[in-house]
Scaffold this motif. Sequence first.
Motif, mmCIF file in Angstrom:
data_model
loop_
_atom_site.group_PDB
_atom_site.id
_atom_site.type_symbol
_atom_site.label_atom_id
_atom_site.label_comp_id
_atom_site.label_asym_id
_atom_site.label_seq_id
_atom_site.Cartn_x
_atom_site.Cartn_y
_atom_site.Cartn_z
ATOM 1 N N THR A 1 -12.548 15.521 20.219
ATOM 2 C CA THR A 1 -13.438 14.512 19.641
ATOM 3 C C THR A 1 -14.072 13.663 20.734
ATOM 4 O O THR A 1 -15.293 13.435 20.741
ATOM 5 N N LYS B 1 -18.212 13.693 21.860
ATOM 6 C CA LYS B 1 -19.080 12.515 21.868
ATOM 7 C C LYS B 1 -19.765 12.344 23.222
ATOM 8 O O LYS B 1 -20.951 12.013 23.302
ATOM 9 N N TRP C 1 -19.140 10.755 12.378
ATOM 10 C CA TRP C 1 -19.682 10.194 13.628
ATOM 11 C C TRP C 1 -21.084 10.743 13.890
ATOM 12 O O TRP C 1 -21.985 10.006 14.283
ATOM 13 N N TYR C 2 -21.245 12.043 13.676
ATOM 14 C CA TYR C 2 -22.565 12.643 13.859
ATOM 15 C C TYR C 2 -23.523 12.247 12.738
ATOM 16 O O TYR C 2 -24.711 12.017 12.973
#
Length: 446
Positions: A183, A187, A253-254
């Motif tokens: 993860t 990012k 998150w995306y």
Amino acid sequence: MTSFRNRIIATTLSLGLAAGLAACSAGEAQVQQGPDPEGGKAEGTVELWHFFSGREADAVAEVVADFEEKFPDIDVEVRPEQDDEKMRQAIAAGKGPDVGVSYSTAVVGSFCSTGAFQDLGPWLERDGVSEDIFPKLVRDYTEFDGVRCAMPMLADSFGLYYNKTLFEEAGLDGPPKTAEELTEMAKKLTKRKPDGTIEVAGFVPTFGFYENTPSGFGAPWGAEWLNEELDPQIAEDEDWAEMLKWQKDLVEWYGLENLNKFTAGIGQQWSADNAFQTGKIAMNLDGEYRNAFIAAEAPDLNYGTAPFPGPADKPELYGAGYVSGSIAGMPKGAKNPEAAWELLKYLTTDTEALVNLSNSLRNIPTTQESLASPDLNTEENFQTFIDIFQHEHSSTTPATRAGAEGYTGAMADFTERWQQGMVENLEQGLAEVDQQMTTDLQRSAP
């Protein structure tokens, strides 16, 4: 082996296949020609059906030519690009091949239980071929309910591909070893336009993208589909819930809309424009066969391979992954069983044949001797997948009468709703998946 490979037909055909085979009568299921106890003469013509196409079909043709040279009394008629549904229909109509190769272990339970593929136990016993020549995992996924109706041919194991150039640009010196590290790296590796549009994705976490399946993500977490009684245990196994939470966090998150827009604009999985091969994705889950596609289509790509990571609190699982493979069997009604058996045995147990296929197709050979052969090409990026294949915690989807797709389909539907934010209560949702899986399995019961 093009992911056992052109998954053009994937779930829909597998489900139809299981249903169609389950409809065979009990009488048909008992059809078994059996070997000549004295060892009948293997001669004449045999028909081989397989699913390979293009350069992969050429590789199979070369190995078949080697077989014909060693067995000059046998001629092999090869029909490439035959999917499982075509084979099922042909077998049911009494027009099946002498030897059939399937790209999917998902059909084993239905093929064994209906007799569509014959029990090979008597042939193995007559010729003194021990099942111990195969690793346990492939022995497990090529038999059902005590019947060995298939032989493992080549195997797929799934791991992580990563772009070394993009890693260096982001200041990263190696692949992630935990899901949490994946993860963080995803990012750092992601590049966006000012409006949030993704230009380069560190990792695409959405189910349904390329090889992103519940099995592929779940195996490195130790998640199990069924218990020893072949009852679903998705809700009971906490690893499923933990894996799904991790996946959903990265999707959020995306932004799912951003991910969908990005994946809609990149190359197809089986094209030369595959997004990992063109540098649009920095990390990707895929099978060992991707090495062959990269060599053919993106030879200058600076990449590495590693196991797909699982949770940090289970370090013993690192190195494990999902394993599947191609299988071969002798359909009921085979016109020339003795010659068919010689070809089937050659394709699945001959060390030279398996090594040649592996070196050409970049799939994993499935006998102990072929895995240890000095002639096997074990360059670093391929060895990763051999190690995954041999890891003690690697797993596959268990065989059932309904086939694997007969129960995994419920989970695939659920994960699609999950990542879209349509599931309010994860625990309750997984319990409903168990119920649906149970129903699907009961439908196929005799």
